[in-house]
Motif scaffolding. Structure first.
Motif, PDB file in Angstrom:
ATOM      1  N   ASP A  99     -17.682  87.910  -9.657  1.00  0.00           N
ATOM      2  CA  ASP A  99     -17.784  88.854  -8.554  1.00  0.00           C
ATOM      3  C   ASP A  99     -18.189  90.239  -9.049  1.00  0.00           C
ATOM      4  O   ASP A  99     -17.890  90.622 -10.175  1.00  0.00           O
ATOM      5  CB  ASP A  99     -16.445  88.971  -7.820  1.00  0.00           C
ATOM      6  N   ALA A 100     -18.843  91.004  -8.153  1.00  0.00           N
ATOM      7  CA  ALA A 100     -19.158  92.397  -8.450  1.00  0.00           C
ATOM      8  C   ALA A 100     -17.859  93.189  -8.511  1.00  0.00           C
ATOM      9  O   ALA A 100     -17.013  93.076  -7.630  1.00  0.00           O
ATOM     10  CB  ALA A 100     -20.084  92.970  -7.378  1.00  0.00           C
ATOM     11  N   PHE A 122     -17.693 101.959   3.953  1.00  0.00           N
ATOM     12  CA  PHE A 122     -16.582 101.156   4.471  1.00  0.00           C
ATOM     13  C   PHE A 122     -17.021  99.702   4.608  1.00  0.00           C
ATOM     14  O   PHE A 122     -16.302  98.767   4.205  1.00  0.00           O
ATOM     15  CB  PHE A 122     -16.121 101.702   5.820  1.00  0.00           C
ATOM     16  N   ALA A 123     -18.214  99.492   5.157  1.00  0.00           N
ATOM     17  CA  ALA A 123     -18.733  98.130   5.314  1.00  0.00           C
ATOM     18  C   ALA A 123     -18.988  97.490   3.952  1.00  0.00           C
ATOM     19  O   ALA A 123     -18.747  96.283   3.770  1.00  0.00           O
ATOM     20  CB  ALA A 123     -20.015  98.157   6.140  1.00  0.00           C
ATOM     21  N   PRO A 129     -14.687  93.993  -2.124  1.00  0.00           N
ATOM     22  CA  PRO A 129     -13.428  94.737  -2.277  1.00  0.00           C
ATOM     23  C   PRO A 129     -13.056  95.048  -3.720  1.00  0.00           C
ATOM     24  O   PRO A 129     -12.211  95.916  -3.960  1.00  0.00           O
ATOM     25  CB  PRO A 129     -12.396  93.813  -1.620  1.00  0.00           C
ATOM     26  N   LYS A 130     -13.663  94.370  -4.695  1.00  0.00           N
ATOM     27  CA  LYS A 130     -13.324  94.625  -6.098  1.00  0.00           C
ATOM     28  C   LYS A 130     -14.108  95.790  -6.688  1.00  0.00           C
ATOM     29  O   LYS A 130     -13.840  96.204  -7.817  1.00  0.00           O
ATOM     30  CB  LYS A 130     -13.572  93.363  -6.932  1.00  0.00           C
ATOM     31  N   VAL A 131     -15.064  96.305  -5.951  1.00  0.00           N
ATOM     32  CA  VAL A 131     -15.847  97.451  -6.436  1.00  0.00           C
ATOM     33  C   VAL A 131     -15.137  98.739  -6.045  1.00  0.00           C
ATOM     34  O   VAL A 131     -14.798  98.955  -4.881  1.00  0.00           O
ATOM     35  CB  VAL A 131     -17.273  97.438  -5.857  1.00  0.00           C
ATOM     36  N   GLN A 132     -14.896  99.591  -7.021  1.00  0.00           N
ATOM     37  CA  GLN A 132     -14.320 100.910  -6.770  1.00  0.00           C
ATOM     38  C   GLN A 132     -15.455 101.892  -6.466  1.00  0.00           C
ATOM     39  O   GLN A 132     -16.533 101.822  -7.064  1.00  0.00           O
ATOM     40  CB  GLN A 132     -13.549 101.391  -7.995  1.00  0.00           C
ATOM     41  N   GLY A 295     -26.539  95.952  -8.302  1.00  0.00           N
ATOM     42  CA  GLY A 295     -27.413  95.008  -7.618  1.00  0.00           C
ATOM     43  C   GLY A 295     -26.854  94.616  -6.264  1.00  0.00           C
ATOM     44  O   GLY A 295     -27.594  94.504  -5.276  1.00  0.00           O
ATOM     45  N   ALA A 296     -25.528  94.418  -6.209  1.00  0.00           N
ATOM     46  CA  ALA A 296     -24.884  94.086  -4.941  1.00  0.00           C
ATOM     47  C   ALA A 296     -25.019  95.234  -3.950  1.00  0.00           C
ATOM     48  O   ALA A 296     -25.234  95.011  -2.746  1.00  0.00           O
ATOM     49  CB  ALA A 296     -23.408  93.759  -5.177  1.00  0.00           C
TER      50      ALA A 296
END
Length: 334
Positions: A99-100, A122-123, A129-132, A295-296
């Motif tokens: 995951d990203a 927010f979207a 959800p793992k990206v800060q 990239g995500a």
């Protein structure tokens, strides 16, 4: 002048270096504490420990600001390199995960922070959800300074004049139009031509160089208008507030007034006239070394601004709730 002396048997703390760089950028312990949610006492302790390890002072106080000493300037360069290498190591490890994840630092022009960038991010967080996220707003005049670019993974800009540099990708376009409240138009009349704007009061956005001109076009005709006004603000939410509060006509992008128009709090004025297209662009700072999370983010931005995307999340707008000065409505503006 302090001498930069490093004890190799006592390696510097990465958190202390990070705190040092943030203090060097904002020149204030209080500002860093407020922006990053770190206790001021913690920042002060990290700075003292770092100065103790180096056996030198890193800052001098000038008035209410902290200014780097010569030793501090030297450390700033090396600290940025050290933290950059640490981040690169984290990125390399993150790339091995499915995951990203990890920290994504986004710079942006701040005209429409709550209504535009916050909603979009927010979207993004809902999807990844793992990206800060670390979102920083800058004026267009400082956004593309080299020291800013080194801090960011990507920059999203609202037609700042520099977006075409460095391979920026256009995400979306919008146009500025004229808006006023129904109460204002009932009281002052509705202009039928641009010339009749001279008889009206405007709520003006103030740029660093002066009031923002109303640049309007219809077919092949183009106009540049500087209307009469005694209300100026360098923040678009304030301009919109006063327009909803029936204080005058405002020049605003259509996305920014969508909810107010749907609710009837604002209506278009001179609907045949509008600005040229205003671009929203994404510029990636290191396109040759994209992380999984970057990239995500690029893929998400393209999806978010596609015609079929529907946003499901909280939206922010100026709402008429109670206005004791207006007997035809109920509502003070918020």
């Amino acid at each position: 002048m302090g001498i930069l002396s490093i004890n190799m048997d006592d390696p510097m703390d990465v958190d202390a270096l990070d705190a040092f760089l943030k203090i060097a950028e904002y020149r204030s312990l209080s500002a860093v504490a407020k922006l990053y949610g770190v206790p001021k006492s913690t920042l002060s302790l990290r700075l003292k420990q770092l100065e103790g390890e180096l056996n030198t002072s890193l800052f001098l106080r000038e008035g209410r600001s902290l200014v780097l000493t010569e030793a501090g300037q030297t450390l700033r360069t090396h600290a940025a390199d050290i933290l950059g290498r640490c981040e690169a190591a984290r990125m390399a490890v993150a790339e091995t995960l499915d995951d990203a994840s990890g920290m994504l630092r986004i710079g942006a022009t701040g005209e429409f922070g709550t209504a535009f960038y916050s909603q979009m991010l927010f979207a993004f967080r809902r999807r990844y959800p793992k990206v800060q996220l670390d979102l920083s707003f800058f004026s267009p005049h400082t956004l593309y300074l080299p020291e800013r670019q080194e801090m960011m993974d990507a920059i999203i800009s609202w037609d700042d004049g520099n977006a075409g540099q460095g391979g920026a990708e256009q995400l979306w376009t919008d146009r500025f139009c004229l808006y006023a409240s129904r109460d204002y138009l009932a009281r002052m009349g509705t202009p039928a031509t641009p010339a009749e704007l001279e008889e009206h009061q405007a709520v003006m956005f103030r740029q660093p160089a002066g009031p923002q001109l109303w640049l309007l076009q219809r077919d092949a005709e183009t106009l540049s208008i500087l209307p009469r006004s005694d209300l100026f603000a360098n923040e678009y939410w304030t301009v919109k507030y006063f327009a909803v509060a029936s204080e005058g006509i405002a020049y605003l992008p259509s996305f920014f007034t969508q909810i107010e128009c749907e609710r009837g709090d604002l209506v278009r004025v001179l609907p045949g006239w509008e600005s040229a297209q205003q671009r929203v662009t994404l510029r990636v700072m290191r396109p040759s070394a994209l992380s999984r999370r970057m990239g995500a983010f690029i893929d998400f931005c393209r999806d978010y601004f596609s015609p079929g995307y529907v946003f499901n999340g909280p939206r922010y707008y100026v709402e008429t709730i109670f206005n004791p000065t207006n007997t035809t409505q109920t509502g003070e503006q918020r």
